[in-house]
Enzyme design. Structure first.
Site, PDB file in Angstrom:
ATOM      1  N   PHE A  34      13.416  36.366  30.322  1.00  0.00           N
ATOM      2  CA  PHE A  34      12.344  36.479  28.933  1.00  0.00           C
ATOM      3  C   PHE A  34      13.078  37.733  28.080  1.00  0.00           C
ATOM      4  O   PHE A  34      13.578  38.574  28.669  1.00  0.00           O
ATOM      5  CB  PHE A  34      11.257  37.002  29.849  1.00  0.00           C
ATOM      6  CG  PHE A  34      10.356  35.754  30.215  1.00  0.00           C
ATOM      7  CD1 PHE A  34       9.285  35.184  29.514  1.00  0.00           C
ATOM      8  CD2 PHE A  34      10.872  35.101  31.489  1.00  0.00           C
ATOM      9  CE1 PHE A  34       8.699  33.892  29.880  1.00  0.00           C
ATOM     10  CE2 PHE A  34      10.028  33.856  31.711  1.00  0.00           C
ATOM     11  CZ  PHE A  34       9.052  33.218  31.107  1.00  0.00           C
TER      12      PHE A  34
ATOM     13  N   TYR B 229      19.984  44.568  41.964  1.00  0.00           N
ATOM     14  CA  TYR B 229      18.440  44.111  41.627  1.00  0.00           C
ATOM     15  C   TYR B 229      18.261  43.006  42.291  1.00  0.00           C
ATOM     16  O   TYR B 229      16.792  42.800  42.536  1.00  0.00           O
ATOM     17  CB  TYR B 229      18.722  43.807  39.947  1.00  0.00           C
ATOM     18  CG  TYR B 229      17.551  43.019  39.216  1.00  0.00           C
ATOM     19  CD1 TYR B 229      16.534  43.874  39.119  1.00  0.00           C
ATOM     20  CD2 TYR B 229      17.789  41.691  38.910  1.00  0.00           C
ATOM     21  CE1 TYR B 229      15.319  43.176  38.533  1.00  0.00           C
ATOM     22  CE2 TYR B 229      16.616  41.174  38.481  1.00  0.00           C
ATOM     23  CZ  TYR B 229      15.523  41.541  38.085  1.00  0.00           C
ATOM     24  OH  TYR B 229      14.284  41.129  37.583  1.00  0.00           O
ATOM     25  N   SER B 230      19.139  42.051  42.370  1.00  0.00           N
ATOM     26  CA  SER B 230      18.807  40.611  43.197  1.00  0.00           C
ATOM     27  C   SER B 230      18.257  41.017  44.513  1.00  0.00           C
ATOM     28  O   SER B 230      17.117  40.424  45.013  1.00  0.00           O
ATOM     29  CB  SER B 230      19.914  39.908  43.312  1.00  0.00           C
ATOM     30  OG  SER B 230      20.166  38.789  42.335  1.00  0.00           O
ATOM     31  N   ALA B 231      18.977  42.211  45.378  1.00  0.00           N
ATOM     32  CA  ALA B 231      18.493  42.233  46.732  1.00  0.00           C
ATOM     33  C   ALA B 231      16.891  42.813  46.509  1.00  0.00           C
ATOM     34  O   ALA B 231      16.192  42.684  47.310  1.00  0.00           O
ATOM     35  CB  ALA B 231      19.505  43.334  47.135  1.00  0.00           C
ATOM     36  N   SER B 232      16.707  43.879  45.416  1.00  0.00           N
ATOM     37  CA  SER B 232      15.306  44.113  45.412  1.00  0.00           C
ATOM     38  C   SER B 232      14.467  42.997  45.315  1.00  0.00           C
ATOM     39  O   SER B 232      13.165  43.050  45.685  1.00  0.00           O
ATOM     40  CB  SER B 232      15.068  45.245  44.231  1.00  0.00           C
ATOM     41  OG  SER B 232      15.184  44.811  43.138  1.00  0.00           O
ATOM     42  N   LYS B 233      14.603  41.963  44.360  1.00  0.00           N
ATOM     43  CA  LYS B 233      13.786  40.889  44.394  1.00  0.00           C
ATOM     44  C   LYS B 233      14.079  39.966  45.405  1.00  0.00           C
ATOM     45  O   LYS B 233      12.882  39.185  45.778  1.00  0.00           O
ATOM     46  CB  LYS B 233      14.206  40.254  42.958  1.00  0.00           C
ATOM     47  CG  LYS B 233      14.103  41.094  41.769  1.00  0.00           C
ATOM     48  CD  LYS B 233      12.500  41.379  41.520  1.00  0.00           C
ATOM     49  CE  LYS B 233      12.156  42.034  40.200  1.00  0.00           C
ATOM     50  NZ  LYS B 233      10.921  42.345  40.010  1.00  0.00           N
TER      51      LYS B 233
ATOM     52  N   THR C 192      12.596  40.811  26.448  1.00  0.00           N
ATOM     53  CA  THR C 192      11.629  42.079  26.637  1.00  0.00           C
ATOM     54  C   THR C 192      12.640  43.363  26.558  1.00  0.00           C
ATOM     55  O   THR C 192      13.729  43.172  26.290  1.00  0.00           O
ATOM     56  CB  THR C 192      11.076  42.184  28.087  1.00  0.00           C
ATOM     57  OG1 THR C 192      12.241  42.345  28.957  1.00  0.00           O
ATOM     58  CG2 THR C 192      10.340  40.774  28.513  1.00  0.00           C
TER      59      THR C 192
ATOM     60  N   GLY D 229       2.927  48.565  34.975  1.00  0.00           N
ATOM     61  CA  GLY D 229       4.328  48.545  33.917  1.00  0.00           C
ATOM     62  C   GLY D 229       3.929  47.863  32.771  1.00  0.00           C
ATOM     63  O   GLY D 229       4.436  46.474  32.415  1.00  0.00           O
TER      64      GLY D 229
ATOM     65  N   SER E 203       5.628  47.840  27.952  1.00  0.00           N
ATOM     66  CA  SER E 203       6.578  46.725  27.205  1.00  0.00           C
ATOM     67  C   SER E 203       6.622  45.391  27.798  1.00  0.00           C
ATOM     68  O   SER E 203       5.971  45.348  28.866  1.00  0.00           O
ATOM     69  CB  SER E 203       7.867  47.298  26.845  1.00  0.00           C
ATOM     70  OG  SER E 203       8.551  47.560  28.237  1.00  0.00           O
ATOM     71  N   GLY E 204       7.261  44.483  27.293  1.00  0.00           N
ATOM     72  CA  GLY E 204       7.588  43.149  27.834  1.00  0.00           C
ATOM     73  C   GLY E 204       6.481  42.384  28.630  1.00  0.00           C
ATOM     74  O   GLY E 204       5.525  42.248  27.814  1.00  0.00           O
TER      75      GLY E 204
ATOM     76  N   SER F 173       8.559  38.566  40.878  1.00  0.00           N
ATOM     77  CA  SER F 173       9.702  38.383  41.540  1.00  0.00           C
ATOM     78  C   SER F 173      10.791  38.181  40.265  1.00  0.00           C
ATOM     79  O   SER F 173      10.592  38.754  39.181  1.00  0.00           O
ATOM     80  CB  SER F 173       9.891  37.410  42.606  1.00  0.00           C
ATOM     81  OG  SER F 173      10.967  37.165  43.182  1.00  0.00           O
TER      82      SER F 173
HETATM   83  N1  LIG Z   1      12.648  40.049  31.338  1.00  0.00           N
HETATM   84  C1  LIG Z   1      13.210  39.149  32.048  1.00  0.00           C
HETATM   85  O1  LIG Z   1      13.913  38.398  31.859  1.00  0.00           O
HETATM   86  C2  LIG Z   1      12.846  39.011  33.691  1.00  0.00           C
HETATM   87  C3  LIG Z   1      13.219  38.154  34.340  1.00  0.00           C
HETATM   88  C4  LIG Z   1      12.688  38.218  35.785  1.00  0.00           C
HETATM   89  C5  LIG Z   1      11.730  39.060  36.332  1.00  0.00           C
HETATM   90  N2  LIG Z   1      11.571  40.091  35.400  1.00  0.00           N
HETATM   91  C6  LIG Z   1      10.643  41.119  35.944  1.00  0.00           C
HETATM   92  O2  LIG Z   1       9.662  41.549  35.164  1.00  0.00           O
HETATM   93  C7  LIG Z   1       8.961  42.658  35.408  1.00  0.00           C
HETATM   94  C8  LIG Z   1       8.702  43.407  33.970  1.00  0.00           C
HETATM   95  O3  LIG Z   1      10.008  43.673  33.360  1.00  0.00           O
HETATM   96  P1  LIG Z   1      10.206  43.286  31.380  1.00  0.00           P
HETATM   97  O4  LIG Z   1      11.304  42.293  31.431  1.00  0.00           O
HETATM   98  O5  LIG Z   1       8.910  43.151  31.035  1.00  0.00           O
HETATM   99  O6  LIG Z   1      10.753  44.656  31.495  1.00  0.00           O
HETATM  100  P2  LIG Z   1      10.367  45.949  30.469  1.00  0.00           P
HETATM  101  O7  LIG Z   1       9.958  45.485  29.085  1.00  0.00           O
HETATM  102  O8  LIG Z   1      11.571  46.993  30.632  1.00  0.00           O
HETATM  103  O9  LIG Z   1       8.982  46.540  31.191  1.00  0.00           O
HETATM  104  C9  LIG Z   1       9.235  47.171  32.369  1.00  0.00           C
HETATM  105  C10 LIG Z   1       7.842  47.959  32.365  1.00  0.00           C
HETATM  106  O10 LIG Z   1       8.034  48.441  34.125  1.00  0.00           O
HETATM  107  C11 LIG Z   1       7.544  49.885  33.842  1.00  0.00           C
HETATM  108  N3  LIG Z   1       8.412  50.795  34.954  1.00  0.00           N
HETATM  109  C12 LIG Z   1       9.693  51.000  34.997  1.00  0.00           C
HETATM  110  N4  LIG Z   1       9.770  51.647  36.189  1.00  0.00           N
HETATM  111  C13 LIG Z   1       8.590  52.100  36.436  1.00  0.00           C
HETATM  112  C14 LIG Z   1       7.765  53.122  37.438  1.00  0.00           C
HETATM  113  N5  LIG Z   1       8.881  53.878  38.242  1.00  0.00           N
HETATM  114  N6  LIG Z   1       6.690  53.164  37.451  1.00  0.00           N
HETATM  115  C15 LIG Z   1       5.870  52.728  36.844  1.00  0.00           C
HETATM  116  N7  LIG Z   1       6.265  51.894  36.189  1.00  0.00           N
HETATM  117  C16 LIG Z   1       7.665  51.634  35.472  1.00  0.00           C
HETATM  118  C17 LIG Z   1       7.891  50.507  32.238  1.00  0.00           C
HETATM  119  O11 LIG Z   1       6.941  51.310  32.085  1.00  0.00           O
HETATM  120  P3  LIG Z   1       7.099  53.006  31.590  1.00  0.00           P
HETATM  121  O12 LIG Z   1       8.507  52.832  31.296  1.00  0.00           O
HETATM  122  O13 LIG Z   1       6.438  53.100  30.427  1.00  0.00           O
HETATM  123  O14 LIG Z   1       6.680  53.493  32.823  1.00  0.00           O
HETATM  124  C18 LIG Z   1       7.809  49.154  31.480  1.00  0.00           C
HETATM  125  O15 LIG Z   1       6.290  48.858  31.161  1.00  0.00           O
HETATM  126  C19 LIG Z   1      10.156  43.530  36.151  1.00  0.00           C
HETATM  127  O16 LIG Z   1       9.715  43.545  37.605  1.00  0.00           O
HETATM  128  C20 LIG Z   1      11.327  42.609  36.148  1.00  0.00           C
HETATM  129  O17 LIG Z   1      12.232  42.687  37.147  1.00  0.00           O
HETATM  130  C21 LIG Z   1      12.227  40.395  34.175  1.00  0.00           C
END
Ligand SMILES: NC(=O)c1ccc[n+]([C@@H]2O[C@H](COP(=O)([O-])OP(=O)(O)OC[C@H]3O[C@@H](n4cnc5c(N)ncnc54)[C@H](OP(=O)(O)O)[C@@H]3O)[C@@H](O)[C@H]2O)c1
Length: 269
Positions: free
Chosen positions: A179, A146-150, A181, A12, A15-16, A132
């Site tokens: 964050f 979402y929380s349950a998955s984490k 993203t 993934g 982005s982000g 996580s």
């Molecule tokens: N942002 C926050 O505040 C935050 C806080 C806590 C945890 N997180 C966790 O951090 C991780 C990254 O999130 P982010 O904030 O960076 O969000 P993001 O910018 O939306 O990035 C998510 C990434 O996951 C990929 N993705 C989604 N579904 C996928 C699938 N079925 N197979 C492969 N890739 C997939 C997307 O790639 P494509 O769409 O190009 O495939 C994208 O690159 C996630 O696990 C999220 O739960 C984020």
């Protein structure tokens, strides 16, 4: 390239957190393979390779891992980062959507771990980092799936930490707070969820916290530190001070008082 340079697979990375971390880790001299379901839709990344992978599809996972082993002969670090969020009251969330949430966030992580573990065990070395969330420590209102998955990631990682203890494969997890993203704009919300004023109030707080959240490069820096540790901890919480404090207070305060603070913050009442 330095002796400490590692071959890293991070899921993934279009982005982000995944993108910022891949860029940072590549700058530190690591050989980084990122992934996206649609790599052709994004400009070619600078300093690392992006492979096609959908974490819900076994064949695409195997193809990507085979390519890394063919090119590099090893895989040192797996970072399970791919994920997304759904929101809305449980009555408005279909079972199909809930399963999609788990297919990506939880079973995607499980699939990747099952695919790389035999390689890492054979190498007698390897590190797995699961992304996580603070939402994996605290049950977030209107983000129950979402929380349950984490929470499931937390249980999985805690179990594997013990299971892998006598091997040379290490496992840890990062629990990010908010964050900034693409996570916010990609969040999936059932149409009828928006009819509820209570949900709208909470969603406003959630989105505001994320839009004013931290820079995801901080997670890249933390990953680099973890990679260089000989014995990483089970958990690393990262984010703004009040969010790290909340994770600590969850473990210290009586449930009723702690949940009151969380509900107040999310304008549940
Ligand atoms: N942002 C926050 O505040 C935050 C806080 C806590 C945890 N997180 C966790 O951090 C991780 C990254 O999130 P982010 O904030 O960076 O969000 P993001 O910018 O939306 O990035 C998510 C990434 O996951 C990929 N993705 C989604 N579904 C996928 C699938 N079925 N197979 C492969 N890739 C997939 C997307 O790639 P494509 O769409 O190009 O495939 C994208 O690159 C996630 O696990 C999220 O739960 C984020």
């Amino acid at each position: 390239m330095s002796d400490n340079s590692k071959v890293i697979l991070i899921t993934g990375t279009s982005s982000g957190i995944g993108k910022a971390s891949s860029e940072y880790l590549a700058q530190q001299g690591h050989t980084v393979f990122g992934t996206s379901r649609y790599p052709g839709s994004y400009p070619k990344p600078d300093g690392y390779t992006i492979l096609q992978m959908d974490v819900t599809d076994d064949t695409s996972i195997q193809n990507a891992i085979n390519q890394i082993i063919e090119n590099e002969g090893k895989l040192d670090v797996l970072i399970n980062n791919a994920g997304f969020g759904i929101a809305g009251a449980i009555e408005h969330t279909s079972i199909d959507k809930a399963k999609e949430q788990f297919e990506t966030n939880f079973f995607g992580t499980v699939r990747l771990i099952k695919s790389v573990l035999p390689i890492m065990r054979k190498q007698d070395a390897g590190l797995i980092i699961n992304i996580s969330s603070i939402g994996g420590i605290i049950g977030l209102p209107y983000q129950s799936m979402y929380s349950a998955s984490k929470f499931a990631i937390e249980g999985l990682t805690e179990s594997l930490y013990k299971e892998l203890h006598s091997s040379k494969v290490q496992i840890t997890m990062i629990e990010p707070g908010d964050f900034k993203t693409s996570f916010t704009e990609k969040r999936e919300i059932p149409k009828n969820a928006n009819q509820s004023k209570a949900f709208q109030n909470t969603l406003q707080v959630i989105e505001n916290d994320e839009n004013t959240g931290q820079n995801p490069i901080l997670i890249g820096k933390l990953i680099n530190k973890i990679i260089n540790k000989s014995n990483p901890r089970l958990r690393y919480t990262v984010g703004a001070f009040d969010q790290k404090l909340a994770a600590l207070l969850k473990r210290l305060l009586p449930n009723r008082f702690f949940d009151w603070i969380i509900m107040k913050h999310y304008k549940v009442f």
